[in-house]
Design an enzyme around this catalytic site. Sequence first.
Site, short mmCIF file in Angstrom:
data_model
loop_
_atom_site.label_atom_id
_atom_site.label_comp_id
_atom_site.label_asym_id
_atom_site.label_seq_id
_atom_site.Cartn_x
_atom_site.Cartn_y
_atom_site.Cartn_z
CG PHE A 185 5.00 -0.69 -25.68
CD1 PHE A 185 5.24 -2.08 -25.46
CD2 PHE A 185 5.69 0.10 -26.50
CE1 PHE A 185 6.34 -2.60 -26.30
CE2 PHE A 185 7.02 -0.58 -26.94
CZ PHE A 185 7.29 -2.20 -26.72
CG LEU A 238 -2.10 -1.22 1.16
CD1 LEU A 238 -3.12 -0.90 2.26
CD2 LEU A 238 -2.94 -1.28 -0.06
CE1 TYR A 258 9.93 -0.51 -13.67
CE2 TYR A 258 10.05 0.44 -15.76
CZ TYR A 258 9.35 -0.28 -14.80
OH TYR A 258 8.08 -1.10 -14.97
CB ALA A 278 4.49 -5.52 -5.98
N GLY A 316 -0.40 1.15 -3.58
CA GLY A 316 -1.64 1.06 -3.94
C GLY A 316 -2.75 1.65 -2.91
NE ARG A 358 7.61 7.06 -24.41
CZ ARG A 358 8.72 7.53 -25.19
NH1 ARG A 358 8.40 7.80 -26.68
NH2 ARG A 358 9.54 8.42 -24.41
N1 UFG Z 1 5.61 13.80 -21.08
C1 UFG Z 1 5.50 15.14 -21.16
N2 UFG Z 1 5.18 15.99 -20.08
C2 UFG Z 1 4.72 15.30 -18.65
C3 UFG Z 1 4.86 13.93 -18.73
C4 UFG Z 1 5.08 13.21 -19.92
O1 UFG Z 1 5.75 15.85 -22.17
O2 UFG Z 1 4.65 15.96 -17.83
C5 UFG Z 1 5.66 13.16 -22.30
C6 UFG Z 1 7.13 12.14 -22.08
O3 UFG Z 1 8.32 13.14 -22.40
C7 UFG Z 1 6.95 11.07 -22.91
C8 UFG Z 1 5.27 10.73 -22.99
O4 UFG Z 1 5.05 12.04 -22.50
O5 UFG Z 1 7.28 11.43 -24.28
C9 UFG Z 1 5.19 9.84 -22.20
O6 UFG Z 1 5.59 10.05 -20.61
P1 UFG Z 1 5.06 8.90 -19.54
O7 UFG Z 1 5.89 9.64 -18.44
O8 UFG Z 1 3.42 9.03 -19.41
O9 UFG Z 1 5.51 7.72 -19.79
P2 UFG Z 1 6.85 6.90 -20.37
O10 UFG Z 1 6.79 6.67 -21.94
O11 UFG Z 1 8.13 7.90 -20.01
O12 UFG Z 1 7.04 5.78 -19.37
C10 UFG Z 1 6.06 4.51 -19.55
C11 UFG Z 1 6.07 3.95 -18.10
C12 UFG Z 1 7.33 3.36 -17.66
C13 UFG Z 1 7.98 2.46 -18.90
C14 UFG Z 1 8.01 3.10 -20.22
C15 UFG Z 1 8.18 2.21 -21.43
O13 UFG Z 1 5.67 4.89 -17.11
O14 UFG Z 1 7.20 2.50 -16.45
O15 UFG Z 1 6.73 3.70 -20.50
O16 UFG Z 1 8.03 3.02 -22.36
F1 UFG Z 1 9.03 2.09 -18.74
#
Ligand code: UFG
Length: 329
Positions: free
Chosen positions: A170, A34, A142, A75, A37, A222
């Site tokens: 993803f 938690l 990570y 987890a 969670g 993404r």
């Molecule tokens: N982004 C912004 N502004 C923000 C947050 C994110 O522009 O405030 C952009 C990031 O630069 C990225 C996209 O939005 O281009 C997605 O970012 P996220 O942080 O939502 O996700 P990530 O792609 O960085 O990471 C996610 C998971 C990870 C995993 C990864 C694998 O959170 O655990 O996908 O691709 F490892």
Amino acid sequence: MGNFLVTGGAGYVGSHLVRALADRGDTVVVVDDLRQGHRAAVPAGVELIQLDLADRRSLAEIFAGWKFEAVFHFAALSLVGESMRDPLRYCIENLSNSLGLADAAVKAGVMRFVLSSTAALFGDPEAVPIPEEAKLAPTNAYGESKLMVEKGLAWADRVHGLRFACLRYFNAAGADPQGRIGEDHEPETHLVPLAIGAALGTRQPLTVFGTDYPTPDGTCIRDYVHVTDLADAHLRVLERLEQGSVRYNVGSGTGYSVKQVIEAVERIGGRPVPHSLGPRRAGDPAVLVASSERLKAETGWAPRFGALDDIVRTAWAWHSARPQGYGDR
Ligand code: UFG
């Protein structure tokens, strides 16, 4: 009907699998410390045991008390940025908790294990969409920690016959289409909840991290996959384990830029997403898109909420109904 252990089952992705299992009548035991969670994310009738996975003795007792058919292991520490400030913590904690859990499972004779893995294994991919055979070269601690766990599980298969599935998620996004559960992280770092929070006025304006990437609009691309579709992938791989261990990339197969996500939130929410353009965030690859062809071919999986608008619509419904999330912080 089965009997399953779900670690991290009170967290974002884990709780969606717990709902899917409970909805079809399975018995579920959730182990969750938690820290991230939420008790309220676990439905009535599902046993929630608050436990740190480092407590191996209690873990062994739980395995002794229940005859689990399989373990779903969610987890973990999972923030890319945090992992680059504290890499050893990520490697030590994710590795020892995950392989300690697998060890407890093997000792109890539970020989099916499903791991939440990540697209972060691939680092900066040489080509997209990314198939399972692509080079594994994490660019953050990570991703490296999950790669080490995957390797440990392969040895457990070779020596003990543990059947494992590594699901490389993803970008998990969206919320339960029935509105029962959704995303509630603290701190929140993910694009979809931050963009929706900015539009709702419950969060600061969004900063777009980088506008000079080699993509059509200059922002990162993404592959956003709906959390309910992720849960469904877990149910399907469980059946597939009868034939041996597997590794699957799980995404919708379509990439969307940060600007396209902002536009989708504005379209669905009917109001602007206040935002500014900022510099790149360290460690962000320009484009990550999954090839999930192997998962589709071998399990019959197909995203039911594959369109970005479906993802944003369910997330918008959750965040606008529950602006404080579960409200337990
Ligand atoms: N982004 C912004 N502004 C923000 C947050 C994110 O522009 O405030 C952009 C990031 O630069 C990225 C996209 O939005 O281009 C997605 O970012 P996220 O942080 O939502 O996700 P990530 O792609 O960085 O990471 C996610 C998971 C990870 C995993 C990864 C694998 O959170 O655990 O996908 O691709 F490892």
